[in-house]
Write a protein that holds these residues in place. Structure first.
Motif, short mmCIF file in Angstrom:
data_model
loop_
_atom_site.label_atom_id
_atom_site.label_comp_id
_atom_site.label_asym_id
_atom_site.label_seq_id
_atom_site.Cartn_x
_atom_site.Cartn_y
_atom_site.Cartn_z
N ALA A 138 0.83 -1.21 0.00
CA ALA A 138 0.00 0.00 0.00
C ALA A 138 0.86 1.26 0.00
CB ALA A 138 -0.91 0.00 1.23
N SER A 139 2.09 1.14 0.47
CA SER A 139 2.95 2.31 0.64
C SER A 139 3.85 2.55 -0.57
CB SER A 139 3.82 2.10 1.89
OG SER A 139 4.99 2.88 1.82
N ALA A 140 3.70 3.74 -1.17
CA ALA A 140 4.54 4.09 -2.32
C ALA A 140 6.01 4.16 -1.91
CB ALA A 140 4.10 5.43 -2.90
N GLU A 141 6.24 4.63 -0.69
CA GLU A 141 7.63 4.71 -0.21
C GLU A 141 8.26 3.33 -0.07
OE1 GLU A 141 6.65 7.18 3.30
OE2 GLU A 141 8.74 7.84 3.10
N ALA A 142 7.47 2.40 0.46
CA ALA A 142 7.98 1.03 0.59
C ALA A 142 8.25 0.44 -0.78
CB ALA A 142 6.98 0.16 1.36
N LEU A 143 7.33 0.67 -1.71
CA LEU A 143 7.52 0.10 -3.06
C LEU A 143 8.78 0.64 -3.71
CD1 LEU A 143 4.00 -0.12 -4.73
CD2 LEU A 143 5.48 -1.99 -3.99
N ALA A 144 9.09 1.91 -3.45
CA ALA A 144 10.30 2.50 -4.04
C ALA A 144 11.54 1.77 -3.49
CB ALA A 144 10.37 3.99 -3.74
N ILE A 145 11.51 1.44 -2.21
CA ILE A 145 12.63 0.70 -1.61
C ILE A 145 12.72 -0.70 -2.23
CG2 ILE A 145 13.54 -0.30 0.54
CD1 ILE A 145 13.67 2.74 0.48
N ALA A 146 11.56 -1.36 -2.30
CA ALA A 146 11.53 -2.73 -2.84
C ALA A 146 12.01 -2.75 -4.29
CB ALA A 146 10.12 -3.31 -2.72
N GLN A 147 11.54 -1.77 -5.07
CA GLN A 147 11.95 -1.71 -6.48
C GLN A 147 13.45 -1.45 -6.61
OE1 GLN A 147 8.81 0.95 -7.58
NE2 GLN A 147 8.09 -0.42 -9.20
N GLY A 148 13.95 -0.60 -5.74
CA GLY A 148 15.40 -0.33 -5.74
C GLY A 148 16.18 -1.61 -5.42
N ASN A 149 15.67 -2.36 -4.46
CA ASN A 149 16.34 -3.63 -4.11
C ASN A 149 16.31 -4.60 -5.28
OD1 ASN A 149 17.25 -3.12 -1.48
ND2 ASN A 149 15.21 -3.47 -0.62
N ALA A 150 15.15 -4.69 -5.95
CA ALA A 150 15.03 -5.60 -7.09
C ALA A 150 16.03 -5.22 -8.18
CB ALA A 150 13.60 -5.56 -7.64
N GLY A 154 19.15 -7.30 -9.48
CA GLY A 154 18.90 -7.86 -10.81
C GLY A 154 17.81 -8.92 -10.80
N LEU A 155 16.78 -8.70 -9.97
CA LEU A 155 15.69 -9.68 -9.87
C LEU A 155 14.41 -9.08 -10.47
CD1 LEU A 155 16.52 -10.93 -6.28
CD2 LEU A 155 16.78 -12.22 -8.42
N ALA A 156 13.76 -9.85 -11.35
CA ALA A 156 12.66 -9.31 -12.14
C ALA A 156 11.30 -9.41 -11.45
CB ALA A 156 12.62 -10.03 -13.49
N VAL A 157 11.23 -9.06 -10.19
CA VAL A 157 9.94 -9.05 -9.50
C VAL A 157 9.13 -7.86 -10.02
CG1 VAL A 157 8.84 -8.71 -7.25
CG2 VAL A 157 10.86 -10.18 -7.45
N ALA A 158 7.82 -8.08 -10.22
CA ALA A 158 6.94 -6.97 -10.63
C ALA A 158 6.25 -6.42 -9.37
CB ALA A 158 5.90 -7.47 -11.61
#
Ligand code: GLN
Length: 301
Positions: A138-150, A154-158
């Motif tokens: 739900a959190s845009a801030e969390a998603l930004a962290i998760a996307q940065g980690n991905a 080099g992991l293709a999580v959507a």
């Protein structure tokens, strides 16, 4: 200031020796063994100031993971900030369990609800490269962290933003996992966790609101025979088991964490087991009942 003096100063501030060493390892880019062998090395003024700032944050109760900006989870180094829960070792149990339901090589759709730093989704994608892993938060801030980690890993999580099942495409998943907020709103334990996002720790009330929503939405989003695996509080196993049974799940079961506490509960939707693909299975394929390839009747059903 020498490394040995810095460790003495840390103790005087009430910071555990291991924590101070971990800070120094980060600051100097050297392993602990090096620190121990070279504890007469002089820190530069800038290093001493950075160390002092980190020690002060740690002494004020901030999790070490936030102070150094990262945490290891199943061998992956994840960036973490106060926008996300610090990944816990007990959550690795949930990953172990999920992997049992993800045969290597199978291109299955998997979803991680409330991914935070992305820990679970990224670990699954790392250990099952063929899986199609989607993660929501739900959190845009969390998603930004998760996307940065991905990206860094080099992991293709959507990733999709939204509450639990709400943002997910109208696809059915072969496996769903979640470590949702589950601490009760009046749990005194929360007082010690004030540095982490409250929304990631507690759904308020009795602590089960998020789990109720995840369980309620699961049958409409899972394939027949798919598993739903949930982390929960040490005293919530019975309640979570009941929720799963009431929602029509079968094979309801709980697993203990390394501390021996009932920590994860999972169950399977009834129905003929899904199949990952209409193509014949390859030699390395294991774990699902079909052996000669799936008919289109099974594929994606
Ligand atoms: N296990 C965490 C704690 O009690 C809470 C994690 C969560 O709410 N998902 O510290």
């Amino acid at each position: 200031m020498r490394i040995a003096d810095a460790l003495t100063a840390a103790r005087a501030m009430g910071v555990a020796r291991l924590d101070a060493q971990w800070l120094l390892e980060h600051l100097l880019g050297r392993p602990r063994s090096w620190l121990l062998a070279h504890d007469d090395t002089e820190l530069t003024t800038a290093q001493a100031a950075d160390l002092q700032a980190g020690l002060a944050r740690r002494a004020a109760g901030e999790p070490l993971a936030y102070v150094v900006g990262e945490r290891e989870f199943r061998g992956l180094t994840l960036q973490v900030t106060p926008a996300v829960l610090v990944p816990r070792p007990e959550t690795e149990l949930l990953v172990d369990w999920a992997l049992e339901h993800l045969p290597p090589g199978a291109a299955l759709d998997v979803v991680d609800l409330g991914t935070g730093s992305g820990a679970i989704a990224l670990a699954l994608q790392h250990e099952r490269p063929q899986a199609r892993v989607l993660a929501s938060d739900a959190s845009a801030e969390a998603l930004a962290i998760a996307q940065g980690n991905a990206k860094r890993l080099g992991l293709a999580v959507a990733f999709v933003q939204g509450d639990w099942w709400a943002p997910l495409p109208g696809r059915r998943y072969a496996l769903a996992v979640s470590n949702p907020p589950y601490v009760a709103g009046d749990d005194p334990h929360l007082a010690a966790l004030t540095h982490e996002p409250r929304i990631a720790l507690t759904p308020e009330g009795d602590g089960l609101t998020a789990i109720r929503r995840i369980v309620a939405g699961a049958p409409a989003h899972l394939l027949p025979g798919a598993w739903l695996l949930l982390e929960h509080g040490h005293d919530q196993a019975d309640a979570v088991q009941q929720l799963l049974r009431d929602a029509g799940f079968e094979a309801v079961q709980t697993r203990n964490d390394l501390a021996g506490l009932p920590r994860c509960t999972g169950a399977r939707l009834p129905g003929e087991k899904w199949c990952h693909s209409a193509a014949p299975h390859t030699d390395g394929y294991r774990g699902l009942p079909h052996t000669g390839g799936c008919t289109p009747r099974h594929a994606g059903a």
